[in-house]
Each structure stands twice: as structure tokens, then as C-alpha cells.
Design a protein around this motif. Sequence first.
Motif, PDB file in Angstrom:
ATOM      1  N   GLU A  12     131.381  59.758  43.934  1.00  0.00           N
ATOM      2  CA  GLU A  12     131.164  60.788  42.916  1.00  0.00           C
ATOM      3  C   GLU A  12     131.049  62.172  43.551  1.00  0.00           C
ATOM      4  OE1 GLU A  12     131.483  60.646  39.766  1.00  0.00           O
ATOM      5  OE2 GLU A  12     131.910  58.516  39.872  1.00  0.00           O
ATOM      6  N   GLN A  43     119.120  65.865  39.001  1.00  0.00           N
ATOM      7  CA  GLN A  43     119.557  65.160  37.786  1.00  0.00           C
ATOM      8  C   GLN A  43     119.257  65.999  36.549  1.00  0.00           C
ATOM      9  OE1 GLN A  43     117.307  61.483  38.497  1.00  0.00           O
ATOM     10  NE2 GLN A  43     119.221  60.393  38.143  1.00  0.00           N
TER      11      GLN A  43
ATOM     12  N   ARG B  41     128.475  60.118  35.172  1.00  0.00           N
ATOM     13  CA  ARG B  41     128.714  59.196  36.285  1.00  0.00           C
ATOM     14  C   ARG B  41     127.973  59.650  37.536  1.00  0.00           C
ATOM     15  NH1 ARG B  41     134.040  59.277  35.458  1.00  0.00           N
ATOM     16  NH2 ARG B  41     134.316  60.233  37.485  1.00  0.00           N
ATOM     17  N   LEU B  42     127.970  60.972  37.793  1.00  0.00           N
ATOM     18  CA  LEU B  42     127.249  61.501  38.952  1.00  0.00           C
ATOM     19  C   LEU B  42     125.742  61.283  38.784  1.00  0.00           C
ATOM     20  CD1 LEU B  42     127.041  63.079  41.576  1.00  0.00           C
ATOM     21  CD2 LEU B  42     127.332  65.197  40.296  1.00  0.00           C
ATOM     22  N   GLN B  43     125.249  61.546  37.551  1.00  0.00           N
ATOM     23  CA  GLN B  43     123.820  61.330  37.286  1.00  0.00           C
ATOM     24  C   GLN B  43     123.436  59.877  37.508  1.00  0.00           C
ATOM     25  OE1 GLN B  43     123.840  62.967  33.240  1.00  0.00           O
ATOM     26  NE2 GLN B  43     122.127  64.241  33.878  1.00  0.00           N
ATOM     27  N   ALA B  45     124.954  57.654  39.402  1.00  0.00           N
ATOM     28  CA  ALA B  45     124.982  57.320  40.831  1.00  0.00           C
ATOM     29  C   ALA B  45     123.709  57.807  41.507  1.00  0.00           C
ATOM     30  CB  ALA B  45     126.217  57.935  41.493  1.00  0.00           C
ATOM     31  N   LEU B  46     123.239  58.997  41.126  1.00  0.00           N
ATOM     32  CA  LEU B  46     121.987  59.529  41.685  1.00  0.00           C
ATOM     33  C   LEU B  46     120.817  58.639  41.285  1.00  0.00           C
ATOM     34  CD1 LEU B  46     122.521  63.314  40.927  1.00  0.00           C
ATOM     35  CD2 LEU B  46     122.204  62.340  43.198  1.00  0.00           C
ATOM     36  N   GLN B  47     120.836  58.212  40.017  1.00  0.00           N
ATOM     37  CA  GLN B  47     119.749  57.379  39.505  1.00  0.00           C
ATOM     38  C   GLN B  47     119.619  56.094  40.315  1.00  0.00           C
ATOM     39  OE1 GLN B  47     117.568  58.251  37.310  1.00  0.00           O
ATOM     40  NE2 GLN B  47     116.498  56.297  37.398  1.00  0.00           N
ATOM     41  N   ARG B  48     120.778  55.464  40.564  1.00  0.00           N
ATOM     42  CA  ARG B  48     120.711  54.180  41.258  1.00  0.00           C
ATOM     43  C   ARG B  48     120.274  54.339  42.704  1.00  0.00           C
ATOM     44  NH1 ARG B  48     125.855  51.491  40.887  1.00  0.00           N
ATOM     45  NH2 ARG B  48     126.670  53.499  40.220  1.00  0.00           N
TER      46      ARG B  48
END
Lengths: 202, 202
Positions: A12, A43, B41-43, B45-48
Motif C-alpha cells: 500500500e 489513520q 486499504r491503506l488504513q 493495512a495500518l490497522q493490521r
Amino acid sequence: MYEGPVQDLIDELGRLPGVGPKSAQRIAFHLLAAEPADIARLQDALQRVKEGVVFCEVCGNVSEETQCRICRDARRDSTVVCVVEEPKDVVAVERTREFKGRYHVLGGALDPLSGVGPDQLRIRQLLARLGAADGGAEISEIIIATDPNTEGEATATYLVRMLRDFPGLTVTRLASGLPMGGDLEFADELTLGRALSGRRAM
Amino acid sequence: MYEGPVQDLIDELGRLPGVGPKSAQRIAFHLLAAEPADIARLQDALQRVKEGVVFCEVCGNVSEETQCRICRDARRDSTVVCVVEEPKDVVAVERTREFKGRYHVLGGALDPLSGVGPDQLRIRQLLARLGAADGGAEISEIIIATDPNTEGEATATYLVRMLRDFPGLTVTRLASGLPMGGDLEFADELTLGRALSGRRAM
């Protein structure tokens, strides 16, 4: 290369402009070691941009309120409007501290091949600002500050044609020429040609 | 420079390693124009990554399951273990396609001034792997592949001291010398000195 969430994040990040695979990997491992609160702030910033940024109803610049800081500032000269392509161009002109007028952000430049015609830009709103000469501060000068490339020049030419019939309005264009601190021998022929044709008596 | 959410995003992006103010602005305006799904999608990925990345219980590499892909691969040679500082070093060694053994990720290098001592690294786990000589595949060689800088060298020296008492174990270190494609005249004196002292008969 990696498994699971780390690779997803690298993928990403790698989609962002100017972020190559190496930078994406570096940022991902930085975030892996970062505090959850730091990631949460990023975020959150993404979320607020996703939910929609407000644009100034007058000039089209990015804004926190319905009118941006510059349009609300009574000390700015309302008789001069600088027309730029993007909000970042407003920041560039502001940084010079040379300009005390108002702005108009077009939201791009004419580029028919990419489907950007006059209707996709905020040209109608510019004409409306000129038309709303309600006695107060009538606009006397429009400075066209689009980029000095093909699209920017085409937009400038188009705007000049639209604006030349307004009585008492001066339309100007930013000077093209040699960049300060530059070197004459390394200037491309187009820039040097512009510098020559735009020469000034001194 | 900007107002509201855009400036917040630029600030947050500017905190990432290798992202300067200009890049942060460019990325922010890219995201401003991006589809909400791309930002989501970027958010995500950051979350995970924020929720916690799994590390392989054997080698310490980033992993999707309790054991990473390399540790689960029965075709890899379990008698040779390459000790690296970070997961990205695993990727670097894998890219050579020269190594068919296993890895052990330390999670950094000894750096007492930054509070990284032997207990902060996965050294105990490495000794446990050596100790668990349960008949199966006994480790016969440890390749120390820490970075060729002060911290990496100190870590290598420490590891050699810890490992030399294991019977039947060979401890090796990656060769130092001139980088391939390099230029002798531009090599720093330390690298050239290492290349000299590590010269090989041919």
C-alpha cells in the motif's frame, strides 16, 4: 517477500507517489516499531481527508471553514486575484511574501486528452467573481499563475480569451525566464528564448 | 501552510522516515484526489500492523502463522542457521538465492548507549535452538550475518564468545571486502583494509 500484514502495508505504501519499494519497506518497519498512538494519528488524519476536505466557497483553496483564511482576511487586497492551478500553488506564492491580493484555485489545468475541459475547472466561478462587481472591491487585475508547461500555457491562453472583454480589467501572466541562481549555459532553449523575448530595460 | 485535515495529514506523513515536507505534500494531495477505497486499504493495512504482527516462534521473522514460511519448509537445511539483525536482512539474504538453510532474527544489534543489551535481543532463543539437539537435525554451522558496522561487529563478537563452547559447531561470519562492481580507488580505508586482510588464494 514478507508474509501477511507487513507485506500488505509495504504494497500500500509503495502505491504512494515518490515512495519506492525500499522506502515503503523502511516506512513499514518504522511503523512496526512505532507506538500504536502514532499509527492511530496517521489513520485519523487519513480518515478526515477521506471524509472530505472542505474547499473555500470563494477561491477553491483547501480550507477548514466555508471560506479560507485568505478570503476571510480583510487586510488582503480584493482588487487583485492570482489564478493558480492547485492549492499547493497558493502556498508557493504565499511563500514569496510578495503578494497581498486574493487567489482563485482552478483545480487543475486544461488537458483535453485526460478529459479536463473548461467545465472541469473552476473557470465559471472565476467569471462569477468578476461579474459580482457589487460596488465594493471591484477586481482590477487578474494575475494568471498557471504552470509554465503545455497545459498551464493552454489554460492561460484560454483564460485571456475569456477575460479580455471585461472592461477595466488588466490580465497579466507571471514572467518566464531564467531561474534565479541558475546558470545560463544550462538553461534549456525554451527558457532562454522566453528570457530573451521578455528582456527588460535597466 | 494549509488549513485543517490536509495540513494534519502532511504533518503525519512528514514524520515517516525518508518522507520530507515536499514528499509529504505530494502524497497528501495524491490521497486527496484518490478514491476512498484506496485510502481505506491503506488504513486497513495500518490497522493490521497496529494490532500486532505475528513473529515466527522459531526464528523471530515476521510471519502470518506461528511459524514462518521458511521454518515450515521441510526442504530447507536445518543444520545451517544464518543469524541476522532484522526481518529485512532475511529478505536480503533470500534474494541472493545462495542460502538454503534456516534463519534466526535477533531483532536488532547490541547498542548499550541505546539500551539494547543481550537481553533485548533474541540471543537466548538462539542458544535454546542450539540446545534442543533432539536427535533430529543438529545445527552444525551458525553464519553470523549482522551488519558490518560498530553495533553489528560488537554483536558478532559477543555471539562468537557465546557459541564457541558448543561442541561440533562451526561459527562463521560473512566476508567483508570490496563490494562487487565497486571501484578500488573509491573504497574507504576500512573496507580496503578488510579486503586485504581477508585476501584469498586463487
